[in-house]
Design a protein around this motif. Structure first.
Motif, PDB file in Angstrom:
ATOM      1  N   GLU A 255      26.184  49.814  43.225  1.00  0.00           N
ATOM      2  CA  GLU A 255      25.946  50.226  41.834  1.00  0.00           C
ATOM      3  C   GLU A 255      27.234  50.159  41.018  1.00  0.00           C
ATOM      4  O   GLU A 255      27.226  49.735  39.859  1.00  0.00           O
ATOM      5  CB  GLU A 255      25.373  51.644  41.801  1.00  0.00           C
ATOM      6  CG  GLU A 255      23.905  51.724  42.182  1.00  0.00           C
ATOM      7  CD  GLU A 255      23.347  53.120  41.988  1.00  0.00           C
ATOM      8  OE1 GLU A 255      24.089  54.002  41.473  1.00  0.00           O
ATOM      9  OE2 GLU A 255      22.182  53.336  42.355  1.00  0.00           O
ATOM     10  N   LEU A 256      28.344  50.585  41.634  1.00  0.00           N
ATOM     11  CA  LEU A 256      29.630  50.592  40.919  1.00  0.00           C
ATOM     12  C   LEU A 256      30.074  49.169  40.577  1.00  0.00           C
ATOM     13  O   LEU A 256      30.504  48.904  39.438  1.00  0.00           O
ATOM     14  CB  LEU A 256      30.696  51.285  41.772  1.00  0.00           C
ATOM     15  CG  LEU A 256      32.076  51.410  41.137  1.00  0.00           C
ATOM     16  CD1 LEU A 256      32.025  52.308  39.901  1.00  0.00           C
ATOM     17  CD2 LEU A 256      33.097  51.946  42.130  1.00  0.00           C
ATOM     18  N   VAL A 257      29.959  48.239  41.524  1.00  0.00           N
ATOM     19  CA  VAL A 257      30.352  46.838  41.272  1.00  0.00           C
ATOM     20  C   VAL A 257      29.489  46.235  40.177  1.00  0.00           C
ATOM     21  O   VAL A 257      29.980  45.525  39.292  1.00  0.00           O
ATOM     22  CB  VAL A 257      30.268  46.005  42.571  1.00  0.00           C
ATOM     23  CG1 VAL A 257      30.536  44.526  42.288  1.00  0.00           C
ATOM     24  CG2 VAL A 257      31.257  46.516  43.621  1.00  0.00           C
ATOM     25  N   VAL A 260      30.556  47.803  36.707  1.00  0.00           N
ATOM     26  CA  VAL A 260      31.831  47.262  36.214  1.00  0.00           C
ATOM     27  C   VAL A 260      31.658  45.810  35.760  1.00  0.00           C
ATOM     28  O   VAL A 260      32.205  45.404  34.721  1.00  0.00           O
ATOM     29  CB  VAL A 260      32.925  47.371  37.307  1.00  0.00           C
ATOM     30  CG1 VAL A 260      34.187  46.643  36.870  1.00  0.00           C
ATOM     31  CG2 VAL A 260      33.237  48.829  37.606  1.00  0.00           C
ATOM     32  N   SER A 261      30.888  45.039  36.521  1.00  0.00           N
ATOM     33  CA  SER A 261      30.645  43.627  36.161  1.00  0.00           C
ATOM     34  C   SER A 261      29.958  43.519  34.804  1.00  0.00           C
ATOM     35  O   SER A 261      30.335  42.686  33.963  1.00  0.00           O
ATOM     36  CB  SER A 261      29.784  42.949  37.233  1.00  0.00           C
ATOM     37  OG  SER A 261      30.411  43.014  38.481  1.00  0.00           O
ATOM     38  N   LEU A 262      28.970  44.378  34.582  1.00  0.00           N
ATOM     39  CA  LEU A 262      28.249  44.372  33.299  1.00  0.00           C
ATOM     40  C   LEU A 262      29.179  44.777  32.155  1.00  0.00           C
ATOM     41  O   LEU A 262      29.138  44.190  31.069  1.00  0.00           O
ATOM     42  CB  LEU A 262      27.058  45.340  33.362  1.00  0.00           C
ATOM     43  CG  LEU A 262      25.830  44.838  34.128  1.00  0.00           C
ATOM     44  CD1 LEU A 262      24.838  45.973  34.340  1.00  0.00           C
ATOM     45  CD2 LEU A 262      25.154  43.684  33.378  1.00  0.00           C
ATOM     46  N   SER A 263      30.036  45.782  32.398  1.00  0.00           N
ATOM     47  CA  SER A 263      30.924  46.270  31.335  1.00  0.00           C
ATOM     48  C   SER A 263      31.963  45.226  30.926  1.00  0.00           C
ATOM     49  O   SER A 263      32.496  45.269  29.810  1.00  0.00           O
ATOM     50  CB  SER A 263      31.630  47.554  31.787  1.00  0.00           C
ATOM     51  OG  SER A 263      32.546  47.270  32.832  1.00  0.00           O
ATOM     52  N   ILE A 292      38.528  52.947  43.003  1.00  0.00           N
ATOM     53  CA  ILE A 292      37.790  51.698  43.263  1.00  0.00           C
ATOM     54  C   ILE A 292      37.341  51.070  41.946  1.00  0.00           C
ATOM     55  O   ILE A 292      37.382  49.846  41.781  1.00  0.00           O
ATOM     56  CB  ILE A 292      36.586  51.945  44.203  1.00  0.00           C
ATOM     57  CG1 ILE A 292      37.058  52.429  45.583  1.00  0.00           C
ATOM     58  CG2 ILE A 292      35.751  50.675  44.358  1.00  0.00           C
ATOM     59  CD1 ILE A 292      37.910  51.445  46.350  1.00  0.00           C
ATOM     60  N   GLU A 293      36.947  51.905  40.994  1.00  0.00           N
ATOM     61  CA  GLU A 293      36.564  51.380  39.668  1.00  0.00           C
ATOM     62  C   GLU A 293      37.771  50.739  38.988  1.00  0.00           C
ATOM     63  O   GLU A 293      37.672  49.648  38.411  1.00  0.00           O
ATOM     64  CB  GLU A 293      36.015  52.515  38.802  1.00  0.00           C
ATOM     65  CG  GLU A 293      35.511  52.025  37.450  1.00  0.00           C
ATOM     66  CD  GLU A 293      34.925  53.139  36.596  1.00  0.00           C
ATOM     67  OE1 GLU A 293      34.645  52.880  35.411  1.00  0.00           O
ATOM     68  OE2 GLU A 293      34.770  54.273  37.095  1.00  0.00           O
ATOM     69  N   LEU A 365      47.847  43.788  39.315  1.00  0.00           N
ATOM     70  CA  LEU A 365      47.684  43.485  40.744  1.00  0.00           C
ATOM     71  C   LEU A 365      48.484  44.443  41.621  1.00  0.00           C
ATOM     72  O   LEU A 365      48.130  44.661  42.785  1.00  0.00           O
ATOM     73  CB  LEU A 365      48.069  42.030  41.034  1.00  0.00           C
ATOM     74  CG  LEU A 365      47.122  40.974  40.450  1.00  0.00           C
ATOM     75  CD1 LEU A 365      47.613  39.568  40.773  1.00  0.00           C
ATOM     76  CD2 LEU A 365      45.699  41.146  40.980  1.00  0.00           C
ATOM     77  N   SER A 366      49.561  45.025  41.074  1.00  0.00           N
ATOM     78  CA  SER A 366      50.295  46.066  41.808  1.00  0.00           C
ATOM     79  C   SER A 366      49.403  47.291  41.999  1.00  0.00           C
ATOM     80  O   SER A 366      49.397  47.919  43.057  1.00  0.00           O
ATOM     81  CB  SER A 366      51.562  46.476  41.052  1.00  0.00           C
ATOM     82  OG  SER A 366      52.450  45.396  40.942  1.00  0.00           O
ATOM     83  N   ILE A 367      48.659  47.623  40.947  1.00  0.00           N
ATOM     84  CA  ILE A 367      47.709  48.746  41.018  1.00  0.00           C
ATOM     85  C   ILE A 367      46.636  48.448  42.068  1.00  0.00           C
ATOM     86  O   ILE A 367      46.297  49.304  42.891  1.00  0.00           O
ATOM     87  CB  ILE A 367      47.077  49.005  39.632  1.00  0.00           C
ATOM     88  CG1 ILE A 367      48.139  49.525  38.657  1.00  0.00           C
ATOM     89  CG2 ILE A 367      45.906  49.977  39.733  1.00  0.00           C
ATOM     90  CD1 ILE A 367      47.699  49.583  37.211  1.00  0.00           C
ATOM     91  N   VAL A 368      46.118  47.223  42.040  1.00  0.00           N
ATOM     92  CA  VAL A 368      45.091  46.805  43.019  1.00  0.00           C
ATOM     93  C   VAL A 368      45.613  46.966  44.447  1.00  0.00           C
ATOM     94  O   VAL A 368      44.933  47.535  45.315  1.00  0.00           O
ATOM     95  CB  VAL A 368      44.660  45.341  42.766  1.00  0.00           C
ATOM     96  CG1 VAL A 368      43.790  44.822  43.915  1.00  0.00           C
ATOM     97  CG2 VAL A 368      43.898  45.231  41.450  1.00  0.00           C
TER      98      VAL A 368
END
Length: 395
Positions: A255-257, A260-263, A292-293, A365-368
């Motif tokens: 649901e989360l993925v 986020v994809s829709l947003s 994760i978001e 990408l550092s955050i990731v």
């Protein structure tokens, strides 16, 4: 970062010590083996000096002519390999075994050699052979004992040294840790301090923009203030993810993925891209929802920014064994092979003319990477310059 530095220090130190101990271990054992073989060689040389030019009359001399710590025997043998005369101090061999050793030694046609635990040497006489055997069983036994003792001492030394290095590593990385903590605290504190005046500045610029419309200077100042505000927000997120102390709970990752994809479809549309999803339903995951978001937003946003226009950004979620895998794929400028691991460094951006028009601070990408590390995961980058980039996050 500190844990990685500590692990690297321990790994490098232990590797150097293992190489050193192996070198010492091999050197000592080679030295002892050579010294032992010198004793055996000395025995053979000494006995071979007893040889005559021709066979003596048959007789048996029952006394050890040489060093008592080495057992062996010497024989005069005729051309038919019959024993004519025997000189020995090894009473453990019967006549049949003795004849067998002599026969094998003469068959080899090598004047120096080894049969089992026996080293031998022979000379050809006018009408036969003079052959000497030295039993190296005792020396081999001593060498094996030495080998076991050396191995045990080396193993104990490595274990002791490992704990010493582990203890010392805390002191060695302590200055780096303190410096790193100060840097994080400075970024966090300065970001918080800058956030309020920047918010006031943007608010006042909004008022000025209404009072003096179409003023290019006001628009420029406002845009730069908003950019600085975004940077400060990113720095705060980066500092938060570096703390690595987060609360985990089970949630529906599918649901989360999807959410986020829709947003981010609007952002993709602005960039003239589309988002395609392949999401396995009802995947439950225990982690920090907020992090994760943030990870999903950062990685998808990055893929959109660096993709060619009118292409798809593909997002895939699936489970494999005990792992959950998120894949984000885009067709675009890609990453140079030598820079694949640098992209996760803070503020790193490839020095490429194609990147100049792409907004960013090299923090996303550092955050990731921090979030993936916090969740004990792994991130893999597959890329080909001017073709595609695939980020694979394994949680």
């Amino acid at each position: 970062m500190i844990k990685t530095l500590k692990r690297r220090f321990i790994l490098i130190s232990m590797s150097a010590l293992i190489i050193l101990i192996i070198a010492i271990f091999i050197s000592i054992n080679m030295f002892m083996e050579n010294k032992t073989l010198e004793q055996v060689d000395s025995y053979l040389t000494h006995v071979i000096q007893l040889e005559r030019r021709e066979l003596p009359p048959p007789q048996v001399i029952n006394h050890p002519p040489l060093e008592p710590q080495i057992e062996g025997f010497a024989c005069y043998v005729d051309l038919n390999k019959n024993i004519i005369n025997t000189i020995f101090n090894d009473n453990n061999l019967d006549e049949e075994e003795l004849e067998s050793y002599i026969d094998l030694a003469l068959q080899n046609n090598v004047k120096n050699g080894k049969l089992g635990n026996y080293h031998y040497r022979y000379k050809i006489l006018q009408n036969g052979y003079f052959i000497v055997f030295a039993d190296s069983s005792l020396q081999i036994g001593i060498l094996n004992q030495l080998l076991k003792i050396s191995y045990l001492i080396s193993l104990i030394s490595l274990v002791v040294l490992f704990f010493i290095i582990l203890f010392l590593s805390n002191y060695i990385v302590k200055p780096v840790k303190e410096s790193f903590e100060k840097q994080k605290r400075f970024i966090s504190d300065s970001s918080h301090e800058l956030k309020t005046p920047l918010s006031i500045m943007v608010a006042n610029l909004d008022i000025l923009e209404n009072e003096i419309p179409d003023n290019k200077r006001i628009v420029t100042i406002k845009n730069n203030a908003l950019m600085m505000n975004d940077l400060i927000h990113s720095l705060l997120v980066l500092t938060r993810t570096e703390k690595a102390v987060v609360a985990f709970e089970e949630f529906d990752l599918s649901e989360l993925v999807e959410m986020v994809s829709l947003s981010l479809e609007a952002l993709a549309f602005e960039h003239e891209n589309t988002i395609r999803t392949d999401i396995q339903k009802s995947i439950k995951y225990k982690g920090n929802v907020s992090e994760i978001e943030t990870l999903l937003v950062a990685i998808i946003d990055n893929s959109i920014k660096y993709s060619w226009k009118e292409t798809e950004v593909s997002i895939r979620l699936y489970s494999k064994g005990n792992s959950v895998i998120i894949e984000v794929y885009n067709e675009g400028i890609g990453i140079k092979n030598e820079n694949k691991m640098k992209i996760f460094d803070k503020f790193y951006r490839e020095d490429d003319s194609r990147n100049k028009d792409i907004k960013g601070y090299g923090i996303g990408l550092s955050i990731v990477k921090n979030i993936v590390d916090n969740h004990k995961g792994k991130i893999v980058v597959e890329t080909e310059e001017n073709k595609y980039t695939l980020f694979k996050i394994i949680l």
